[in-house]
Write a protein that holds these residues in place. Structure first.
Motif, PDB file in Angstrom:
ATOM      1  N   UNK A  30      16.657  15.414  -4.461  1.00  0.00           N
ATOM      2  CA  UNK A  30      18.001  15.425  -3.838  1.00  0.00           C
ATOM      3  C   UNK A  30      18.021  14.605  -2.534  1.00  0.00           C
ATOM      4  N   UNK A  31      19.114  13.847  -2.293  1.00  0.00           N
ATOM      5  CA  UNK A  31      19.285  13.056  -1.074  1.00  0.00           C
ATOM      6  C   UNK A  31      19.892  13.924   0.053  1.00  0.00           C
ATOM      7  N   UNK A  32      19.688  13.479   1.426  1.00  0.00           N
ATOM      8  CA  UNK A  32      20.227  14.217   2.583  1.00  0.00           C
ATOM      9  C   UNK A  32      21.755  14.142   2.605  1.00  0.00           C
ATOM     10  N   UNK A  33      22.411  15.253   2.874  1.00  0.00           N
ATOM     11  CA  UNK A  33      23.876  15.304   2.978  1.00  0.00           C
ATOM     12  C   UNK A  33      24.263  15.211   4.474  1.00  0.00           C
ATOM     13  N   UNK A  34      24.940  14.124   4.804  1.00  0.00           N
ATOM     14  CA  UNK A  34      25.300  13.901   6.222  1.00  0.00           C
ATOM     15  C   UNK A  34      26.369  14.882   6.690  1.00  0.00           C
ATOM     16  N   UNK A  35      26.242  15.254   7.957  1.00  0.00           N
ATOM     17  CA  UNK A  35      27.247  16.110   8.613  1.00  0.00           C
ATOM     18  C   UNK A  35      27.621  15.441   9.958  1.00  0.00           C
ATOM     19  N   UNK A  36      28.761  14.815   9.961  1.00  0.00           N
ATOM     20  CA  UNK A  36      29.188  14.025  11.142  1.00  0.00           C
ATOM     21  C   UNK A  36      30.078  14.854  12.086  1.00  0.00           C
ATOM     22  N   UNK A  37      30.013  14.475  13.403  1.00  0.00           N
ATOM     23  CA  UNK A  37      30.871  15.120  14.420  1.00  0.00           C
ATOM     24  C   UNK A  37      32.232  14.414  14.541  1.00  0.00           C
ATOM     25  N   UNK A  38      32.927  14.623  15.691  1.00  0.00           N
ATOM     26  CA  UNK A  38      34.246  14.021  15.906  1.00  0.00           C
ATOM     27  C   UNK A  38      34.128  12.522  16.112  1.00  0.00           C
ATOM     28  N   UNK A  39      35.224  11.890  15.754  1.00  0.00           N
ATOM     29  CA  UNK A  39      35.277  10.442  16.001  1.00  0.00           C
ATOM     30  C   UNK A  39      35.353  10.186  17.514  1.00  0.00           C
ATOM     31  N   UNK A  40      34.605   9.153  17.925  1.00  0.00           N
ATOM     32  CA  UNK A  40      34.629   8.742  19.353  1.00  0.00           C
ATOM     33  C   UNK A  40      35.022   7.262  19.404  1.00  0.00           C
ATOM     34  N   UNK A  41      36.134   6.976  20.183  1.00  0.00           N
ATOM     35  CA  UNK A  41      36.584   5.589  20.290  1.00  0.00           C
ATOM     36  C   UNK A  41      35.679   4.883  21.278  1.00  0.00           C
ATOM     37  N   UNK A  92      28.792  10.484  14.616  1.00  0.00           N
ATOM     38  CA  UNK A  92      27.336  10.621  14.645  1.00  0.00           C
ATOM     39  C   UNK A  92      26.926  11.870  13.875  1.00  0.00           C
ATOM     40  N   UNK A  93      25.898  11.679  12.871  1.00  0.00           N
ATOM     41  CA  UNK A  93      25.372  12.803  12.060  1.00  0.00           C
ATOM     42  C   UNK A  93      24.273  13.488  12.840  1.00  0.00           C
ATOM     43  N   UNK A  94      24.010  14.716  12.430  1.00  0.00           N
ATOM     44  CA  UNK A  94      22.944  15.475  13.079  1.00  0.00           C
ATOM     45  C   UNK A  94      21.600  14.809  12.889  1.00  0.00           C
ATOM     46  N   UNK A  95      21.496  13.989  11.810  1.00  0.00           N
ATOM     47  CA  UNK A  95      20.233  13.304  11.561  1.00  0.00           C
ATOM     48  C   UNK A  95      20.127  12.042  12.393  1.00  0.00           C
ATOM     49  N   UNK A  96      21.186  11.716  13.170  1.00  0.00           N
ATOM     50  CA  UNK A  96      21.172  10.534  13.992  1.00  0.00           C
ATOM     51  C   UNK A  96      21.856   9.352  13.368  1.00  0.00           C
ATOM     52  N   UNK A  97      22.247   9.496  12.118  1.00  0.00           N
ATOM     53  CA  UNK A  97      22.950   8.399  11.460  1.00  0.00           C
ATOM     54  C   UNK A  97      24.323   8.244  12.091  1.00  0.00           C
ATOM     55  N   UNK A  98      24.723   6.979  12.371  1.00  0.00           N
ATOM     56  CA  UNK A  98      26.016   6.681  13.005  1.00  0.00           C
ATOM     57  C   UNK A  98      26.874   5.953  12.004  1.00  0.00           C
ATOM     58  N   UNK A  99      28.086   6.452  11.838  1.00  0.00           N
ATOM     59  CA  UNK A  99      29.051   5.809  10.966  1.00  0.00           C
ATOM     60  C   UNK A  99      30.110   5.163  11.859  1.00  0.00           C
TER      61      UNK A  99
END
Length: 668
Positions: free
Chosen positions: A288-299, A314-321
């Protein structure tokens, strides 16, 4: 009358043409259709124009009638032609055994002795003195006895109506040598003799009867001889990987035959029954792959009227969308009717004389045809108006499963199992069997029998290992007809002794058994061992040598034998036979002469007689090493001397033989 002559001439011509052509469908001409020679010559006998034209046509001499000539000349007529005696050439033949001379008058054409005529000869010895002899009994043979050894000239002086034979030279033996003499021309067929007055082989009652019942009751049920394979437990086939093999393959969700190895398949077909995060079928990693959990959008960059801004999650794993914030035309900053950022004209307060055209701002909102698609505003550098582009999601791919067909098939256990090729672990025997040269009898359950047993009315003895003691045989003659020799063989019979002939108990004529050749041919074809016997009525050594000579002649004519040749010594016709008054010494001498002649011809001699006959009529001690065949009808043989074959009953029943048959056990 002339017309009748012409008719006769025409008929004679037709006959001659028919004879020359060999026509097989000639018309049968009867005597009443043709005039006799006398009738033909009633008129015009002196006419010169046709003195013999009618009476002699193409060599047909009509000395009595046309019918007689037709019968003599035409092979298609049913009446047999009768040869006149003067047309038969007589040949003299001579044989000698010991101080005797047998002169035979033989038909040169058929090789048979001529009977019915009192032939006479002159016999001249070395002393030049001739002595006359006549065939008074007209049997075609003059037998001179007590004549000195040496060379003799034989001249025919009386031939009756026959043509005389040429002179011959005959040699008289001074001493018997027990060698075969030529008796071919003396052997008769039963059609040539009075059988009732000659064949006395079965009138003597010579065989000793004892305690054997007339019909023995079977102790073992007869069963057909069979050899059926016996198999162990069947073993189901397995593949190299240990998979059990069945008659059908499994099919997958798509209806395809399944194999153990899959090279590719759609994601929705993956199976992980053992939960090891690997597809059980194609081996694909299913971790199974990691399921991202992102916070609020920041301009992170504000958009303006011309340039897009930017926002991030920004995800808890540090991934930034990161996503773009579209440019907002509402953020124009006008000064003197012109935007300071994009130089667009303020439509509400355009500069005087300036361009009143509006800018190419985007229209907020989505795509009504594809509400899930996003809209990107693209500004033309020249005109600054937006162009909309729709992003369409890809449709799911068709399902598929691809197998490696070189891998093992996946079998359906609900179909029929496939077993290893069956190999017998042994055999179940029933009936008569010959194994490693030994004979056994197996009952219906496949068990060999032991001890003394009666099977189909025949008594046998088996040892503790089931091996039959001795071998069983039968003896036959013309009194057993239409024998099915294959059935005889399958009934456990190993050998047969066959009567080849006999000497007549009345006149002493030599006669061939009419069934001899048929019996020996059938027995040999079925694989039986064969021997022969001759029913003797010899009254001296010379006749015994002749009987042995006839036997050897017949045996050689059928290709030999692989069992002994026996002389059958017993009473004939209830004791009235020509040899029945011989003394014990005389009978022994005759028997020895027969056996010596057989032995000198390269065959094994044997003497047949009953238990009591060996004691009262033969000096067994004088028979040397000759084989003994004793008849004693009893549960056990009571003969105390040595013997090689025991004839133990005349009431035997054997499949393939109608009626009773003599049964024998051979210990050779």
């Amino acid at each position: 009358m002339r017309n009748r002559r012409k008719l006769a001439l025409a008929l004679a011509l037709c006959l001659a043409v028919g004879n020359l052509s060999g026509c097989a469908s000639r018309v049968k001409i009867t005597e009443d259709m043709i005039p006799t020679v006398t009738d033909l010559r009633q008129e015009g006998q002196g006419e010169a124009d046709e003195p013999e034209a009618v009476a002699e046509v193409f060599g047909l001499s009509m000395n009595t009638s046309y019918m007689s000539e037709l019968t003599r000349r035409d092979g298609d007529n049913t009446e047999a032609p009768v040869a006149e005696a003067r047309d038969i050439q007589v040949v003299m033949k001579a044989t000698s055994v010991e101080k005797d001379l047998k002169i035979k008058f033989v038909n040169e054409k058929n090789g048979k002795v001529i009977t019915g005529t009192a032939f006479s000869v002159d016999v001249t010895g070395s002393d030049k003195k001739a002595k006359s002899y006549t065939d008074d009994d007209k049997d075609g043979i003059i037998h001179i006895k007590e004549i000195a050894g040496g060379s003799y000239k034989v001249s025919m002086k009386g031939a009756g109506e026959y043509s005389s034979a040429s002179d011959i030279t005959a040699t008289v033996k001074d001493k018997i040598d027990y060698k075969v003499v030529d008796v071919t021309d003396e052997i008769k067929k039963e059609s040539e003799i009075n059988v009732a007055g000659e064949d006395g082989a079965y009138g003597g009652g010579n065989q000793d009867a004892s305690t054997t019942p007339t019909t023995l009751k079977d102790t073992v049920e007869y069963v057909e001889s069979r050899r059926d394979p016996v198999y162990g437990e069947r073993v189901q086939k397995k593949t190299a990987s240990g998979q059990l093999v069945y008659s059908k393959q499994k099919t997958d969700e798509l209806g395809q035959p399944m194999y153990s190895k899959i090279t590719a398949e759609s994601d929705n077909f993956h199976k992980d029954d053992n939960k090891d995060n690997t597809c059980d079928r194609c081996g694909k990693d299913l971790t199974p792959q990691h399921t991202h959990s992102y916070g609020e959008w920041v301009v992170t960059k504000e958009p303006d009227c011309q340039n897009a801004g930017e926002k991030t999650q920004t995800c808890s794993c540090g991934d930034v969308k990161t996503e773009a914030i579209p440019a907002d035309p509402a953020k124009h900053t006008f000064e003197n009717g012109v935007c300071k950022v994009c130089k667009a004209t303020d439509p509400a307060n355009p500069p005087s004389g300036g361009d009143t055209s509006t800018d190419g701002s985007t229209t907020p909102g989505g795509n009504p045809e594809n509400p899930t698609a996003g809209t990107i505003a693209v500004f033309s550098p020249a005109r600054m108006f937006p162009v909309r582009m729709t992003l369409v999601k890809a449709a799911p791919a068709d399902p598929f499963i691809t197998y490696d067909t070189n891998s093992e098939p996946v079998y359906d256990p609900n179909s029929e199992p496939v077993y290893e090729e069956a190999k017998p672990t042994g055999y179940k025997y029933t009936g008569w069997q010959t194994i490693d040269g030994k004979t056994y009898y197996y009952d219906k359950n496949g068990n060999f029998v032991t001890g003394t047993q009666v099977i189909q009315g025949v008594q046998y003895t088996f040892n503790s290992s089931g091996h039959r003691s001795g071998v069983i045989g039968i003896d036959v003659s013309k009194y057993q007809k239409s024998i099915d020799w294959n059935k005889v063989k399958n009934a456990g019979i190993n050998f047969v002794m066959i009567r080849c002939g006999y000497r007549g108990y009345g006149t002493g004529v030599l006669v061939e058994d009419p069934m001899f050749r048929s019996h020996i041919s059938g027995a040999r074809a079925a694989g039986l061992r064969v021997g022969v016997y001759f029913f003797s009525q010899a009254i001296n050594e010379a006749e015994a040598v002749e009987e042995a000579s006839m036997t050897i002649k017949l045996v050689q004519a059928v290709g030999g034998v692989n069992m002994p040749i026996a002389i059958d010594s017993e009473y004939a016709n209830g004791g009235s036979g020509r040899a029945d008054k011989l003394s014990k010494s005389q009978r022994t001498t005759v028997t020895r002469a027969f056996c010596n002649t057989i032995a000198n011809s390269g065959y094994t001699p044997m003497v047949y007689a009953s238990k009591s006959w060996f004691g009262s009529q033969l000096n067994v001690s004088s028979l040397g090493s000759y084989r003994i065949w004793v008849a004693h009808y009893a549960a056990t043989c009571g003969y105390t001397g040595r013997y090689d074959i025991w004839q133990y009953t005349s009431k035997g029943k054997v499949s393939g033989v109608s009626g009773n048959v003599d049964m024998n056990i051979s210990y050779m």
